[in-house]
Design a protein around this motif. Structure first.
Motif, PDB file in Angstrom:
ATOM      1  N   PRO B 299       8.340  47.684  34.234  1.00 44.16           N
ATOM      2  CA  PRO B 299       9.038  47.407  33.282  1.00 44.16           C
ATOM      3  C   PRO B 299       8.782  46.746  31.856  1.00 44.16           C
ATOM      4  N   GLY B 300       8.139  45.622  32.555  1.00 44.83           N
ATOM      5  CA  GLY B 300       6.872  45.309  32.011  1.00 44.83           C
ATOM      6  C   GLY B 300       6.891  43.642  31.948  1.00 44.83           C
ATOM      7  N   GLY B 301       6.185  42.627  31.019  1.00 45.01           N
ATOM      8  CA  GLY B 301       5.958  40.931  30.999  1.00 45.01           C
ATOM      9  C   GLY B 301       5.778  40.416  30.782  1.00 45.01           C
ATOM     10  N   VAL B 302       5.350  39.168  30.811  1.00 46.51           N
ATOM     11  CA  VAL B 302       5.380  37.931  29.878  1.00 46.51           C
ATOM     12  C   VAL B 302       4.247  37.277  29.564  1.00 46.51           C
ATOM     13  N   VAL B 303       3.369  37.099  28.416  1.00 51.40           N
ATOM     14  CA  VAL B 303       2.437  36.509  29.014  1.00 51.40           C
ATOM     15  C   VAL B 303       2.945  34.991  28.173  1.00 51.40           C
ATOM     16  N   ALA B 304       2.756  34.018  29.108  1.00 53.50           N
ATOM     17  CA  ALA B 304       2.833  33.131  29.173  1.00 53.50           C
ATOM     18  C   ALA B 304       2.468  31.660  28.849  1.00 53.50           C
ATOM     19  N   TYR B 305       1.507  31.217  27.899  1.00 49.64           N
ATOM     20  CA  TYR B 305       0.179  30.552  27.635  1.00 49.64           C
ATOM     21  C   TYR B 305       1.146  29.343  27.359  1.00 49.64           C
ATOM     22  N   SER B 306       2.069  29.368  26.420  1.00 50.63           N
ATOM     23  CA  SER B 306       2.678  28.272  26.426  1.00 50.63           C
ATOM     24  C   SER B 306       3.230  27.736  27.147  1.00 50.63           C
ATOM     25  N   ASN B 307       3.402  26.351  27.649  1.00 48.29           N
ATOM     26  CA  ASN B 307       4.565  26.089  28.325  1.00 48.29           C
ATOM     27  C   ASN B 307       5.908  25.979  27.802  1.00 48.29           C
ATOM     28  N   SER B 308       6.527  26.321  26.346  1.00 49.89           N
ATOM     29  CA  SER B 308       7.574  26.277  26.083  1.00 49.89           C
ATOM     30  C   SER B 308       7.725  28.076  26.164  1.00 49.89           C
ATOM     31  N   VAL B 309       7.064  28.830  26.298  1.00 51.01           N
ATOM     32  CA  VAL B 309       7.472  30.205  26.355  1.00 51.01           C
ATOM     33  C   VAL B 309       7.452  30.437  27.904  1.00 51.01           C
ATOM     34  N   LYS B 310       6.628  29.930  28.429  1.00 51.39           N
ATOM     35  CA  LYS B 310       6.751  29.729  30.507  1.00 51.39           C
ATOM     36  C   LYS B 310       8.682  29.328  30.361  1.00 51.39           C
ATOM     37  N   THR B 311       9.151  28.427  29.989  1.00 53.99           N
ATOM     38  CA  THR B 311      10.648  28.138  30.189  1.00 53.99           C
ATOM     39  C   THR B 311      11.485  28.646  28.876  1.00 53.99           C
ATOM     40  N   ASP B 312      11.231  29.375  27.870  1.00 58.62           N
ATOM     41  CA  ASP B 312      12.100  30.128  27.761  1.00 58.62           C
ATOM     42  C   ASP B 312      12.059  32.067  27.862  1.00 58.62           C
ATOM     43  N   LEU B 313      11.028  32.409  28.295  1.00 60.00           N
ATOM     44  CA  LEU B 313      10.744  33.551  28.724  1.00 60.00           C
ATOM     45  C   LEU B 313      11.240  33.895  30.489  1.00 60.00           C
ATOM     46  N   ALA B 314      10.204  33.156  31.129  1.00 64.30           N
ATOM     47  CA  ALA B 314      10.459  33.244  32.088  1.00 64.30           C
ATOM     48  C   ALA B 314      11.336  31.805  33.344  1.00 64.30           C
ATOM     49  N   GLY B 315      12.336  31.677  32.054  1.00 62.72           N
ATOM     50  CA  GLY B 315      12.907  30.664  32.817  1.00 62.72           C
ATOM     51  C   GLY B 315      12.325  29.366  34.033  1.00 62.72           C
ATOM     52  N   VAL B 316      11.174  28.545  33.615  1.00 61.33           N
ATOM     53  CA  VAL B 316      10.070  28.243  34.131  1.00 61.33           C
ATOM     54  C   VAL B 316      11.267  26.936  34.142  1.00 61.33           C
ATOM     55  N   ASP B 317      11.673  25.920  34.814  1.00 60.06           N
ATOM     56  CA  ASP B 317      11.991  24.769  34.410  1.00 60.06           C
ATOM     57  C   ASP B 317      11.468  23.687  34.193  1.00 60.06           C
TER      58      ASP B 317
END
Lengths: 418, 418
Positions: B299-317
């Motif tokens: 279906p797709g993926g996230v390129v979570a380079y910054s920590n805020s993207v890791k949190t916003d798009l992949a739900g990392v605490d």
């Protein structure tokens, strides 16, 4: 001076080996202004070797032969070269002695096979090999010179340094060659060729080469002669070519990739870029993150392959899919604007297209790609119809997206705030 | 039958280019028992081309020439070959028409330069090129055959398949060599070598070659002789080698890539996979989407380079960053689980690491990578310490992630629901 290189060895004709020795030799020749006009690889076969030596010596002043000087029955370079020049092979007592000494230093004695390595075409100069048993040989005939050098890399290296290099220096006109490359994205080769026409007339057609690969044209140019004039000429060519190509040139040299240039423009402005990719599947993000330090201007991106991901993660209104299709200007714009907003970035790029092999239609064939670039001052759009297979469509779409970002950065006033 | 290959192009004589086209041609020839006895590279120079064609045709039955068929003034293969054979070049109306049609399909018109591509030596057979403007040409002279093929890889590929291959089949003596390749991911070369020892003894050391590249080992093996026996021997070798390597083998041949194998396993199970990538920057998503039909299981993926993207798009605490750092087992697990949930996928892969050159520390040097694979039955984790530079770390991390997904799919019972 014109030169040719011949690599001897059946193994170099196999399905998984390329002749890479010749690259180092080519670099040596170029530095001293010697034109390399042919390279060949032939099997371990006396007749093939002889035929190539005859053919090459008819066309060049210097022929460098590597390999086939070992002790085994299939090492036939000595025989092939002697036959080509009509020379007898004679045993050289000094060479045979040196082989004996070399073996002795390892506590061994040479075998009868090694005796073949002491055979020398009459009149050849023997070039001592400190790193192996096979000496190099140099033959001068009618103003032409033939070097026979061992194929073992570290032996070759040493003989090149100790024998070939001084020979080249002594004959060098002082006139080496220096090269540069300018790079252009997403323009047809024929268009670049036309743009360069005045330069072909001014600097000579042969000093400028145009090389096309998918989505990129490299313009390589060379200047010859003694170092100071050569440098000045190269500078003049650089200025003239850049003048003719304008801002179609994105960079120079192999290091200055399109993604590195985009990154530098973003960094200079303190801007960030986010990506929303469908058909390129992460290729743009992957290229951007190849650049060291990309975390400074690339927060991240979304690979939105399915429509629901396009909606959930990049905020594309699902009604757009029904009204225009996933591959449309409207969806590209929504992806770019959505990802820009979502990542809080200054720029957002949206890419949607049909990479194939399936998914094409009459109205939207494989190769249909829509790009959009969202910025504070509005959203630009570009539609492409790309030729080729899946890989090529993806490669070109990613290249076009990066070039669109670059042009967007050039067009947006540098002082303008996002 | 004896053959030679000639690659035309000044750029192929430069200090940074090798002739790699010839490898594919060599493989074709080998399969049909044709002996390749010489390869040459000459500059874009009519005389050089002509001289080599004359020299080669004196020694072989088949000469394949690639490159130099483009539209620019330095594309001189047609002229060189015509001169070598004493033939005139004439404009072929059908070729010129086909060029016009091809340009029209992209909404363009050919330039006068392109007219050169319609020149054909008298008597030559024109080999239509579906992927480009330059047709291939075949010339038969006194029992010898000359193929002129375009140098652009995907055009060459197609003409080899459609024109050269059937020509070879029709003339094959039946006594060729056949090769196969088995592929292993993320194992050291020396380990694979040890596993293969019994096969070296049974089939002969020289019939099996182990080739290592970053994150992959290729095991190539060959059988010789007439087709039926050769095929049987190759089958026997295949069975034995697979028996020795077990499920370390992920695929066979160049087509069966690790991403294609992962896709096939997902498709067979009706599962989907989502990606959350930090240090690989989209490389895993990009490799997965190279596979035609990947939209069925990716279906797709996230390129979570910054920590805020890791949190916003992949739900990392966000507390995990402070407690363990962005490159940690905990963040890798959170990325994998977050993206699996977010995309409603059966599997989620999370990748975080330090690709360099900056960002390393004593505790977490460059090359430190954490991978996690989230599934219905829990989340697996792997820590890696990869050698090499930024590019190598990224390549190996992506390869390790795909191999982790493959092993996860093999280990999870096929009947198990997500």
């Amino acid at each position: 001076m014109r030169a040719a290189i011949l690599a001897v060895g059946t193994e170099l004709l196999s399905v998984d080996r390329v002749d890479s020795h010749s690259l180092r030799l080519a670099a040596r020749l170029e530095r001293h202004g010697v034109a390399l006009v042919r390279k060949a690889v032939v099997a371990d076969d006396e007749e093939e070797i002889a035929a190539e030596v005859v053919a090459a010596l008819a066309r060049v002043d210097l022929l460098i032969v590597t390999g086939g000087l070992g002790p085994t029955a299939d090492d036939l370079t000595r025989e092939g070269c002697a036959r080509a020049l009509g020379l007898r092979l004679v045993e050289d007592a000094a060479v045979w002695e040196a082989i004996g000494r070399r073996f002795a230093s390892f506590g061994r004695t040479p075998s009868e096979n090694n005796r073949r390595q002491a055979l020398v075409p009459e009149g050849a100069a023997v070039l001592a090999n400190a790193r192996g048993t096979a000496p190099g040989l140099r033959l001068d005939r009618g103003g032409r010179t033939l070097f026979l050098l061992p194929g073992v890399p570290h032996e070759l290296e040493e003989l090149v340094e100790r024998e070939l290099e001084p020979w080249l220096v002594a004959r060098s006109s002082g006139g080496g060659t220096e090269r540069r490359t300018l790079r252009v994205a997403m323009r047809p080769e024929s268009e670049v060729d036309r743009m360069l026409e005045p330069a072909y007339r001014e600097f000579g057609r042969e000093s400028i080469t145009v090389l096309a690969s998918p989505g990129e044209v490299r313009v390589r140019f060379a200047a010859h002669g003694p170092a100071p004039e050569r440098g000045a000429r190269l500078e003049a060519m650089d200025r003239r070519l850049r003048g003719l190509l304008g801002d179609a040139v994105f960079g120079a040299g192999e290091e200055e990739t399109l993604e590195a240039v985009v990154g530098a423009l973003l960094a200079a402005r303190g801007w960030t870029l986010a990506t929303a990719e469908s058909c390129t599947g992460g290729l743009v993000a992957e290229r951007l993150t190849r650049v060291p330090g990309s975390s400074g201007w690339f927060p991240g991106g979304v690979v939105a392959y399915s429509n629901s991901v396009k909606t959930d993660l990049a905020g594309v209104d699902p009604e757009l899919f029904a009204a225009h299709g996933a591959v449309s200007e409207q969806v590209a714009r929504a992806l770019a604007e959505g990802v820009r907003r979502r990542f809080g970035a200054d720029l957002g790029i949206g890419i949607t297209g049909i990479a194939g092999p399936g998914g094409g239609s009459e109205e939207k064939p494989v190769g249909t790609v829509h790009l959009a670039l969202a910025a504070a001052d509005g959203t630009r759009h570009r539609a492409l119809r790309l030729p080729g297979d899946r890989e090529r469509v993806r490669t070109m779409a990613a290249q076009a997206a990066l070039e669109m970002v670059r042009r967007g950065l050039l067009e947006t006033g540098a002082g303008e705030a996002a």
